[in-house]
Design a protein around this motif. Sequence first.
Motif, PDB file in Angstrom:
ATOM      1  N   GLY A 161       0.830  -1.198   0.000  1.00 43.18           N
ATOM      2  CA  GLY A 161       0.000   0.000   0.000  1.00 43.18           C
ATOM      3  C   GLY A 161       0.861   1.243   0.000  1.00 43.18           C
ATOM      4  N   TYR A 162       0.216   2.354   0.056  1.00 40.93           N
ATOM      5  CA  TYR A 162       0.936   3.626   0.038  1.00 40.93           C
ATOM      6  C   TYR A 162       0.836   4.338   1.381  1.00 40.93           C
ATOM      7  CZ  TYR A 162       1.037   2.772  -4.927  1.00 40.93           C
ATOM      8  OH  TYR A 162       1.250   2.200  -6.153  1.00 40.93           O
ATOM      9  N   GLY A 163       0.689   3.559   2.430  1.00 44.24           N
ATOM     10  CA  GLY A 163       0.615   4.140   3.766  1.00 44.24           C
ATOM     11  C   GLY A 163      -0.740   4.748   4.075  1.00 44.24           C
ATOM     12  N   GLU A 164      -1.746   4.425   3.267  1.00 41.19           N
ATOM     13  CA  GLU A 164      -3.066   4.998   3.473  1.00 41.19           C
ATOM     14  C   GLU A 164      -4.096   3.953   3.898  1.00 41.19           C
ATOM     15  OE1 GLU A 164      -4.052   6.984  -0.155  1.00 41.19           O
ATOM     16  OE2 GLU A 164      -2.299   8.278  -0.042  1.00 41.19           O
ATOM     17  N   GLY A 165      -3.695   2.695   3.926  1.00 43.42           N
ATOM     18  CA  GLY A 165      -4.626   1.629   4.282  1.00 43.42           C
ATOM     19  C   GLY A 165      -4.803   1.520   5.783  1.00 43.42           C
ATOM     20  N   PRO A 166      -5.787   0.733   6.198  1.00 42.52           N
ATOM     21  CA  PRO A 166      -6.022   0.564   7.640  1.00 42.52           C
ATOM     22  C   PRO A 166      -4.903  -0.242   8.294  1.00 42.52           C
ATOM     23  CG  PRO A 166      -7.406  -0.937   6.396  1.00 42.52           C
ATOM     24  CD  PRO A 166      -6.709  -0.052   5.395  1.00 42.52           C
ATOM     25  N   SER A 167      -4.711   0.007   9.569  1.00 43.98           N
ATOM     26  CA  SER A 167      -3.728  -0.757  10.334  1.00 43.98           C
ATOM     27  C   SER A 167      -4.309  -2.134  10.649  1.00 43.98           C
ATOM     28  CB  SER A 167      -3.401  -0.023  11.637  1.00 43.98           C
ATOM     29  OG  SER A 167      -4.537  -0.011  12.494  1.00 43.98           O
ATOM     30  N   HIS A 168      -3.453  -3.009  11.156  1.00 45.00           N
ATOM     31  CA  HIS A 168      -3.914  -4.332  11.591  1.00 45.00           C
ATOM     32  C   HIS A 168      -5.016  -4.165  12.638  1.00 45.00           C
ATOM     33  CE1 HIS A 168      -0.674  -6.649   9.650  1.00 45.00           C
ATOM     34  NE2 HIS A 168       0.089  -5.597   9.932  1.00 45.00           N
ATOM     35  N   ARG A 169      -4.790  -3.278  13.595  1.00 50.50           N
ATOM     36  CA  ARG A 169      -5.748  -3.053  14.681  1.00 50.50           C
ATOM     37  C   ARG A 169      -7.083  -2.520  14.132  1.00 50.50           C
ATOM     38  NH1 ARG A 169      -3.951  -2.720  19.691  1.00 50.50           N
ATOM     39  NH2 ARG A 169      -1.958  -1.827  19.046  1.00 50.50           N
ATOM     40  N   LYS A 170      -7.014  -1.537  13.247  1.00 48.26           N
ATOM     41  CA  LYS A 170      -8.228  -0.932  12.680  1.00 48.26           C
ATOM     42  C   LYS A 170      -8.985  -1.954  11.836  1.00 48.26           C
ATOM     43  CE  LYS A 170     -10.783   2.617  10.995  1.00 48.26           C
ATOM     44  NZ  LYS A 170     -12.127   2.136  10.994  1.00 48.26           N
TER      45      LYS A 170
END
Length: 150
Positions: free
Chosen positions: A97-106
């Motif tokens: 990704g480009y740093g805009e995707g959800p985190s593991h937690r989210k």
Amino acid sequence: MAQVLKMPDESELPASPQRKFVEELFFYYREAGRPALRLITEDIEARFDTFTASRETIRRMLRGKTVPVSWQVVDATLTVLCARAEIDPDSERWEGGYGEGPSHRKSLRDLWNEALDAPGPVPASRRSGWGGTDPWATPVRTSYRDEPPF
């Protein structure tokens, strides 16, 4: 010897938001090397001073028997599984990704919310409102009424 937990098959846990939640949680369980439930609870107790989760709660969550109503239980489990798997739970979930995707937690929290919000058939054993004879079951309301009960 500790029993190895396996992802429930579709006959045990049909396609549903709850299954997606369990699949995501199981991903972290596998990445962590399938630790014994005792080790997971010990890690939670060591990491969180005022909070713990029982082995039975974690087992039932991983087997798709329940979706905890408390995010704290899910988050604590995710945190210790990620620590064992050397995954930053706040890093981006999807590679490339480009740093805009959800985190593991989210990502897991979104699936947890969807599993809690999903309508579905209420098994006969849970129609009493408090899970019948299952002491770990999540309270279930079978209907909502505006009228008083008299």
